[in-house]
Scaffold this motif. Structure first.
Motif, mmCIF file in Angstrom:
data_model
loop_
_atom_site.group_PDB
_atom_site.id
_atom_site.type_symbol
_atom_site.label_atom_id
_atom_site.label_comp_id
_atom_site.label_asym_id
_atom_site.label_seq_id
_atom_site.Cartn_x
_atom_site.Cartn_y
_atom_site.Cartn_z
ATOM 1 N N GLU A 1 0.823 -1.214 0.000
ATOM 2 C CA GLU A 1 0.000 0.000 0.000
ATOM 3 C C GLU A 1 0.856 1.262 0.000
ATOM 4 O OE1 GLU A 1 -3.865 -0.103 1.154
ATOM 5 O OE2 GLU A 1 -3.376 -1.718 -0.263
ATOM 6 N N THR A 2 1.834 1.297 0.923
ATOM 7 C CA THR A 2 2.594 2.534 1.138
ATOM 8 C C THR A 2 3.914 2.576 0.387
ATOM 9 O OG1 THR A 2 3.783 1.629 3.034
ATOM 10 C CG2 THR A 2 1.641 2.657 3.485
ATOM 11 N N GLY A 3 4.453 1.411 0.021
ATOM 12 C CA GLY A 3 5.780 1.357 -0.603
ATOM 13 C C GLY A 3 6.902 1.477 0.422
ATOM 14 N N HIS A 4 6.523 1.655 1.706
ATOM 15 C CA HIS A 4 7.544 1.730 2.755
ATOM 16 C C HIS A 4 7.982 0.322 3.172
ATOM 17 C CE1 HIS A 4 5.686 5.850 3.789
ATOM 18 N NE2 HIS A 4 6.732 6.012 3.014
ATOM 19 N N PHE A 5 9.212 0.242 3.705
ATOM 20 C CA PHE A 5 9.720 -1.053 4.147
ATOM 21 C C PHE A 5 9.526 -1.197 5.651
ATOM 22 C CE2 PHE A 5 11.330 -0.990 -0.010
ATOM 23 C CZ PHE A 5 11.666 -2.296 -0.351
ATOM 24 N N VAL A 6 8.951 -2.322 6.051
ATOM 25 C CA VAL A 6 8.713 -2.580 7.466
ATOM 26 C C VAL A 6 9.321 -3.923 7.827
ATOM 27 C CG1 VAL A 6 6.585 -1.233 7.608
ATOM 28 C CG2 VAL A 6 6.468 -3.613 6.884
ATOM 29 N N GLU A 7 9.739 -4.049 9.096
ATOM 30 C CA GLU A 7 10.340 -5.316 9.503
ATOM 31 C C GLU A 7 9.254 -6.235 10.008
ATOM 32 O OE1 GLU A 7 13.393 -5.197 12.475
ATOM 33 O OE2 GLU A 7 14.164 -7.151 11.885
#
Ligand SMILES: [Zn+2]
Length: 199
Positions: A193-199
């Motif tokens: 959705e956001t294109g952000h990277f999360v662990e």
């Protein structure tokens, strides 16, 4: 001959430790569930990143985990993708970047196109990722941002392959973008959705 001798012993030991699995794979053929597209970096070992066993992962590695757009005519890459999607029918493709990536670092280096013409041309497939990077980012933060932007870019390139686009339309394929921190073993995934990277 030390290289060969070590490899011969290692291959035999690996076979002995998983002989029943290897025997079955030799008999029945492969049916991997993942195509892993990663960097050639010696520290990024797909089977370790995925915790995978023989037969689990179809692998393509190159400098900086690049997927040239389908119309670029890079058949070595296109053939792996087509084989994985059309013949092996893998349900997942992972594009996995990593921190301290030499290919990404090389974007900031002055390359000599006469001495290293292939690297120079190859990096053109990453360079558009730089457009996403805020100009005030520097050092490690910038490197991480470029590695992440490169994974997002290569995922977009992946969708230009007709076989990938079709498998996505038919709902039988999922694309994943990951970044591996080889200094800590952490694995980050790109949120769709956001294109952000999360662990
Ligand atoms: Zn790398």
């Amino acid at each position: 001959m030390a290289l060969y001798e070590n490899a011969r012993r290692a291959a035999q030991a690996a076979f002995v430790s998983e002989w029943s699995l290897m025997e079955r794979l030799a008999r029945e053929g492969q049916s991997p569930s993942v195509l892993f597209i990663g960097c050639s970096d010696s520290r990024v070992m797909p089977s370790r990143v995925l915790g995978a066993r023989p037969g689990d992962v179809f692998v393509m590695r190159n400098v900086a985990n690049v997927v040239p757009p389908a119309d670029a005519g890079e058949s070595a890459v296109g053939a792996v993708i087509e084989y994985a999607v059309v013949h092996l029918k893998v349900p997942h493709i992972v594009v996995c970047g990593h921190l301290d990536c030499g290919g990404v670092h090389a974007l900031d280096a002055s390359l000599d196109p006469h001495r290293e013409p292939h690297i120079t041309r190859w990096l053109a497939y990453i360079r558009p990722a730089l457009q996403e990077i805020p100009p005030d980012l520097t050092g490690e933060a910038r490197h991480r941002a470029v590695v992440e932007a490169n994974v997002r870019l290569q995922l977009r390139h992946l969708r230009t392959y007709p076989c990938v686009a079709q498998a996505l339309r038919e709902g039988r394929l999922t694309l994943h973008g990951w970044v591996y921190d080889l200094g800590t073993g952490s694995l980050w995934r790109c949120d769709e959705e956001t294109g952000h990277f999360v662990e």
